[in-house]
Design a protein around this motif. Structure first.
Motif, short mmCIF file in Angstrom:
data_model
loop_
_atom_site.label_atom_id
_atom_site.label_comp_id
_atom_site.label_asym_id
_atom_site.label_seq_id
_atom_site.Cartn_x
_atom_site.Cartn_y
_atom_site.Cartn_z
N GLY A 1 0.82 -1.19 0.00
CA GLY A 1 0.00 0.00 0.00
C GLY A 1 0.85 1.25 0.00
N TYR B 1 -3.15 -2.35 -2.19
CA TYR B 1 -3.16 -3.21 -3.37
C TYR B 1 -2.47 -4.52 -3.05
CZ TYR B 1 1.36 -0.82 -4.10
OH TYR B 1 2.60 -0.27 -3.94
N ASP B 2 -2.74 -5.51 -3.87
CA ASP B 2 -2.27 -6.89 -3.72
C ASP B 2 -2.94 -7.56 -2.52
OD1 ASP B 2 -0.68 -6.51 -5.92
OD2 ASP B 2 1.22 -6.57 -4.85
N VAL C 1 -6.07 -7.43 -1.19
CA VAL C 1 -6.75 -6.51 -0.27
C VAL C 1 -8.02 -7.17 0.26
CG1 VAL C 1 -7.84 -4.25 -0.04
CG2 VAL C 1 -5.87 -4.54 -1.56
N ILE D 1 -8.93 2.39 -2.75
CA ILE D 1 -8.46 3.77 -2.61
C ILE D 1 -9.35 4.50 -1.61
CG2 ILE D 1 -8.00 5.95 -3.79
CD1 ILE D 1 -7.75 4.25 -6.40
N ILE E 1 -3.85 4.01 -0.40
CA ILE E 1 -4.13 3.10 -1.51
C ILE E 1 -3.59 1.73 -1.10
CG2 ILE E 1 -3.72 2.55 -3.93
CD1 ILE E 1 -3.35 5.54 -4.45
N ASP F 1 -8.38 -6.15 -5.83
CA ASP F 1 -6.97 -5.92 -6.19
C ASP F 1 -6.46 -4.59 -5.64
OD1 ASP F 1 -6.94 -8.30 -7.63
OD2 ASP F 1 -7.34 -7.32 -9.55
N ARG F 2 -7.37 -3.59 -5.59
CA ARG F 2 -6.94 -2.23 -5.21
C ARG F 2 -8.09 -1.52 -4.49
NH1 ARG F 2 -3.05 -0.10 -7.90
NH2 ARG F 2 -2.51 2.05 -7.85
#
Length: 191
Positions: A110, A122-123, A125, A141, A120, A138-139
């Motif tokens: 992140g 990611y990976d 989540v 925000i 943010i 995947d992401r």
């Protein structure tokens, strides 16, 4: 007589040679100073302008009028003030409302932008609401409690004992009260 003349010429030669060496050294020092001045200024500018820090076991929180809005813990973090972004790895955290956990999250990676106050993730989540609703994506925000939260890529939302909803993009209310899927979805209902 030749001896005196020879000594005099030898002394003059030594003085000339010594003077040439002194002038050569002065010229070298002045030239080096002029040539390296721009390098020194760049190094000084980078040293004071671009600060970096690598941190292990990092805890970041945001509060508003003494109340915690969110917190996150990361195994490692790297900060550079050139862009005011903290790069985070292996993180977990909580979003709060009225000093109570409203939702918890985890992600492999992140970022936290200290200027925008934006997280943010990611990976891998995962976001879990207090009622058990969980979102895998995947992401993710997060731009603040009054802003919508975006989930992008391979979204799977599960409302326990109700439904599993899959899609490619979702928008979650900043207060975690509601969400909606954008685009094509696949929904499975529990019976």
């Amino acid at each position: 007589m030749f001896e005196k003349l020879f000594k005099k010429k030898r002394n003059i030669a030594y003085v000339v040679l010594f003077s040439v060496i002194i002038i050569g050294c002065l010229w070298a020092f002045i030239s080096a100073s002029v040539i390296t001045k721009t390098f020194k200024n760049k190094i000084i500018d980078q040293t004071y302008k671009n600060k970096e820090a690598n941190i292990e076991s990092l805890l970041v929180t945001e509060t508003d009028q003494g109340k915690k809005l969110w917190e996150l813990y990361a195994d490692t973090g790297m900060y550079t003030d050139a862009d005011n972004i903290v790069l985070l790895e292996n993180l977990i955290g909580n979003f709060y409302e009225d000093d109570k956990v409203k939702a918890s999250f985890k992600a492999d990676k992140g970022t936290y932008n200290s200027t925008k106050k934006q997280i943010i993730l990611y990976d891998n989540v995962v976001l879990v609401y207090i009622d058990g609703t969980n979102i895998m994506t995947d992401r993710l925000i997060y731009s603040g409690k009054n802003e919508d939260i975006e989930a992008i890529g391979n979204i799977r939302i599960e409302k326990p004992n109700e439904a599993i909803i899959m899609g490619n993009k979702a928008v979650l209310k900043g207060d975690f009260s509601d969400f909606h899927i954008i685009g094509r979805t696949k929904t499975q209902f529990y019976m």
